[in-house]
Design an enzyme around this catalytic site. Structure first.
Site, PDB file in Angstrom:
ATOM      1  N   GLY A 259      44.931  44.415  37.674  1.00 34.47           N
ATOM      2  CA  GLY A 259      43.298  44.036  38.326  1.00 34.47           C
ATOM      3  C   GLY A 259      42.506  42.939  38.584  1.00 34.47           C
TER       4      GLY A 259
ATOM      5  CG  ASN B 234      48.656  50.996  43.398  1.00 35.46           C
ATOM      6  OD1 ASN B 234      48.398  50.833  42.280  1.00 35.46           O
ATOM      7  ND2 ASN B 234      48.819  52.206  44.015  1.00 35.46           N
ATOM      8  CB  SER B 235      48.918  47.679  37.809  1.00 34.02           C
ATOM      9  OG  SER B 235      48.499  46.589  38.717  1.00 34.02           O
TER      10      SER B 235
ATOM     11  CG  ASP C 257      36.633  50.997  42.805  1.00 30.51           C
ATOM     12  OD1 ASP C 257      35.682  50.685  42.693  1.00 30.51           O
ATOM     13  OD2 ASP C 257      37.620  50.339  43.483  1.00 30.51           O
TER      14      ASP C 257
ATOM     15  CB  THR D 139      35.330  38.471  34.527  1.00 30.17           C
ATOM     16  OG1 THR D 139      34.363  38.739  34.599  1.00 30.17           O
ATOM     17  CG2 THR D 139      36.405  38.242  33.750  1.00 30.17           C
ATOM     18  CD  GLU D 140      35.976  35.120  39.149  1.00 33.82           C
ATOM     19  OE1 GLU D 140      36.490  35.633  38.772  1.00 33.82           O
ATOM     20  OE2 GLU D 140      36.243  34.106  39.942  1.00 33.82           O
TER      21      GLU D 140
ATOM     22  CG  LEU E 130      38.608  41.818  31.693  1.00 35.34           C
ATOM     23  CD1 LEU E 130      38.557  40.793  31.619  1.00 35.34           C
ATOM     24  CD2 LEU E 130      38.630  42.577  30.666  1.00 35.34           C
TER      25      LEU E 130
END
Lengths: 235, 435
Positions: free
Chosen positions: A55, A111-112, A134, A209-210, A131
């Site tokens: 992700g 799709n992991s 969801d 990360t964003e 990280l």
């Protein structure tokens, strides 16, 4: 000017994607079926990926890890099509503007939660990152969470002994959930505070990360769980 | 107009009461035979030469919806049945009395009994495998031990040495999990994944050399192949593609868009005799596995009457007999029920005769006539529901079509065109509320 870095506003995507729906993108049948050679320049002959950012979102962590581990191949995995395209273009742009750099990172759209064993052999990975996944608050949607006791079986399978799994979230409830899944899994053991404080990767979990930057901007809290793959305690 | 069409096809897919194929299971020493069709368990005791009605003295509920999975324990003492009614019933086969009824939260797609007969495992429709211990008190609850991520588990088998549990799913995967000594704590250590099928995996069968030193796994699936695996390493040893063998069949009519899939496999423990059922093929295909050369080869087709497409197979190695059944439940019309509203099935048996007692691989096969069936008329009456099942051709043709459709709906991945995906996005429910 393909060398220019992509701009996020041209890659608008939904914030969420349903991991349960049938995939309509191509999925490799088995790890040897994955054409990793096309992801990395030829200097990496017979490339073996060691880090997976599951992700990966817009790829902030990939870009930060790349100079830190120049000889390690890193793959980002992302379910959202447009986001994957953005990361792809971002990496191409970075490679073009910084020749010789950012050659060890790449991204796949997949799709992991369904296909991790299709990408990696047993005991292949030395680090896995989850990280700001969801949160899926509703109880009926808990099975959509990327960390669960059953999915950890598959992650443990692709991780080598001693490999580290990093999880972080800004949602306390999810943080507790991820921690308890890892704590209750017989093949994982918490990494000690000393090791965490000396691990250069840990700082990046939030700063690179964003999502992490957003949390930091808003002065929010983050909840980390960092665990090590250990051998089965049976026998 | 287009939208209307889509809605229609979707509501057809949404029908949950899919036809369930009839199942057959035979006691390891052939002392009894069970046919499951709909919610009925039809048991015939071959040793006592009589029909048996399974009883539940504990007062548990009987099956009330299609039975999807049945299994004898390897010693034959126990039998488990489970399905759409979300209950798993465990029976003692000497008395055919139910010793335990276990509740599942979801419909059950596979059931298996551990080699030591201490545990029963079952897979629910979300791909979670649960375990029940038979050692402890009656009230022990099922606990989840492993999960295939939201994929239908189509087959679940214990390895002959009892050390591993193999699960196959709709997402082309076979997972081999170490079966721990304390299985109630979960089975988290994955030994391997056997990856190679290019469509859903429908069935599994273990084979091993006589001294049990080398065990291998056979699998069949929607890609119309039978594959041989070293399940310890997960490596694919051999692929036996059957498209030609299935295509050359004159008797079978291949319909357009018809998916040819291996639907069922069973093998003698040494692998010398493998029988498979193939979607839309009226008969059984026989294969043979060479454990030393690690190959699987096609031997021959045993064709049956045109409308007979077996839905389930059971091989009794010791008796050299292959039991097959055809039938279905939940048919929309009353095609497959006779006047008493009883579900019809048809049972056929192939008997294998060794040509040469020293050569275990060469066999003659003979399809038994109804008059030659062990147990005779009494057995046919009990298992089929009537004697003249062969005459009900139209009914069985309808059953074959229903089973084919339900397999398609369950196993084939939904592929939407780009336009249709866009249309579905536009019709999203959350958007509708806003506008």
């Amino acid at each position: 000017m393909s060398a220019r870095l992509p701009r996020k506003r041209f890659y608008r995507a939904r914030a969420h994607s349903n991991p349960l729906s049938d995939s309509h993108f191509p999925v490799p049948i088995c790890p040897s079926d994955v054409d990793f050679a096309s992801h990395y320049p030829p200097q990496f002959s017979a490339p073996v990926v060691r880090f997976a950012d599951v992700g990966c979102g817009f790829g902030g962590l990939l870009v930060a890890l790349s100079p830190l581990f120049p000889d390690t191949l890193i793959i980002g995995m992302e379910l959202r099509d447009k986001v994957t395209e953005y990361v792809k273009d971002r990496i191409h742009g970075l490679r073009a503007t910084n020749p010789g750099h950012y050659t060890n990172i790449s991204v796949v759209r997949t799709n992991s939660m369904k296909y991790i064993p299709n990408y990696f052999h047993k005991a292949q990975l030395s680090k896995m990152f989850f990280l700001f996944p969801d949160p899926h608050f509703k109880e009926k949607n808990h099975r959509r969470r990327v960390i669960s006791l059953h999915l950890l079986d598959e992650y443990a399978y692709v991780m080598q002994l001693g490999a580290i799994i990093y999880t972080v979230t800004d949602v306390e409830e999810l943080g507790d959930w991820m921690k308890s899944c890892l704590e209750n899994h017989p093949l994982f053991e918490a990494v000690g505070e000393d090791d965490i404080s000396t691990d250069p990767v840990v700082k990046l979990l939030i700063s690179a990360t964003e999502e992490g930057q957003k949390v930091a901007r808003n002065g929010g809290q983050t909840f980390m769980a960092i665990y090590r793959r250990v051998p089965s305690k049976e026998d | 107009m287009e939208e209307g069409l889509i809605e229609e096809s979707e509501s057809a897919n949404a029908c949950t009461d899919e036809a369930a194929p009839a199942l057959i299971a035979v006691h390891p020493t052939e002392s009894s035979v069970v046919v499951a069709v709909g919610s009925e368990l039809r048991v015939f005791d071959l040793r006592g030469d009589s029909a048996v009605s399974p009883l539940d003295d504990l007062g548990g509920p009987h099956h009330s919806a299609s039975i999807r999975a049945v299994s004898f324990s390897s010693d034959g003492e126990l039998f488990a049945s489970a399905g759409d009614d979300k209950i798993i019933k465990i029976w003692k086969t000497d008395s055919w009395n139910c010793i335990r009824t276990v509740q599942s939260e979801k419909k059950v797609s596979a059931v298996s009994i551990s080699q030591d007969s201490q545990y029963v495992t079952f897979a629910d429709k979300f791909g979670v495998v649960w375990i029940v211990s038979l050692k402890e008190d009656r009230d022990t609850k099922a606990v989840p031990i492993l999960g295939h991520y939201c994929s239908i588990i189509t087959s679940m088998k214990f390895s002959p040495d009892g050390k591993f549990i193999a699960t196959a799913d709709r997402d082309y995967k076979i997972r081999i999990t170490v079966f721990p000594r304390n299985a109630l704590k979960g089975a988290h250590e994955i030994q391997s994944f056997c990856l190679g099928h290019t469509d859903f995996v429908s069935c599994l069968a273990f084979v091993c050399s006589q001294d049990q030193s080398k065990g291998l796994l056979l699998s069949g699936g929607g890609d119309l192949t039978v594959r041989l695996w070293d399940y310890i390493s997960g490596s694919l040893l051999f692929t036996c593609a059957l498209a030609d063998e299935a295509g050359n069949l004159e008797a079978s009519e291949i319909e357009e868009n018809d998916k040819r899939a291996v639907t069922n496999i069973c093998a003698s423990s040494d692998g010398s005799l493998i029988a498979i059922a193939v979607q839309s093929f009226n008969g059984v295909m026989l294969l043979s596995c060479d454990l030393l050369a690690k190959t699987v080869s096609f031997v021959k087709n045993v064709s049956m009457e045109k409308s007979y497409i077996p839905t389930s197979l059971a091989l009794v190695s010791s008796k050299e007999r292959l039991w097959t059944v055809m039938g279905a439940s939940n048919l929309t019309s009353s095609d497959l029920t006779n006047n008493n509203q009883q579900l019809l099935t048809r049972v056929r048996i192939i008997s294998f005769l060794r040509k040469d007692p020293l050569d275990s691989c060469s066999r003659d096969s003979a399809l038994l006539e109804d008059s030659e069936v062990p147990g005779g008329e009494k057995l046919l009456m009990q298992l089929q529901g009537c004697l003249d099942a062969a005459a009900q051709e139209a009914a069985f043709a309808a059953a074959a079509a229903a089973v084919r459709t339900s397999l398609q709906n369950m196993m084939i991945k939904k592929q939407y065109s780009v336009e249709r995906r866009e249309l579905r996005k536009r019709n999203r429910n959350d958007k509708k509320i806003k506008s």
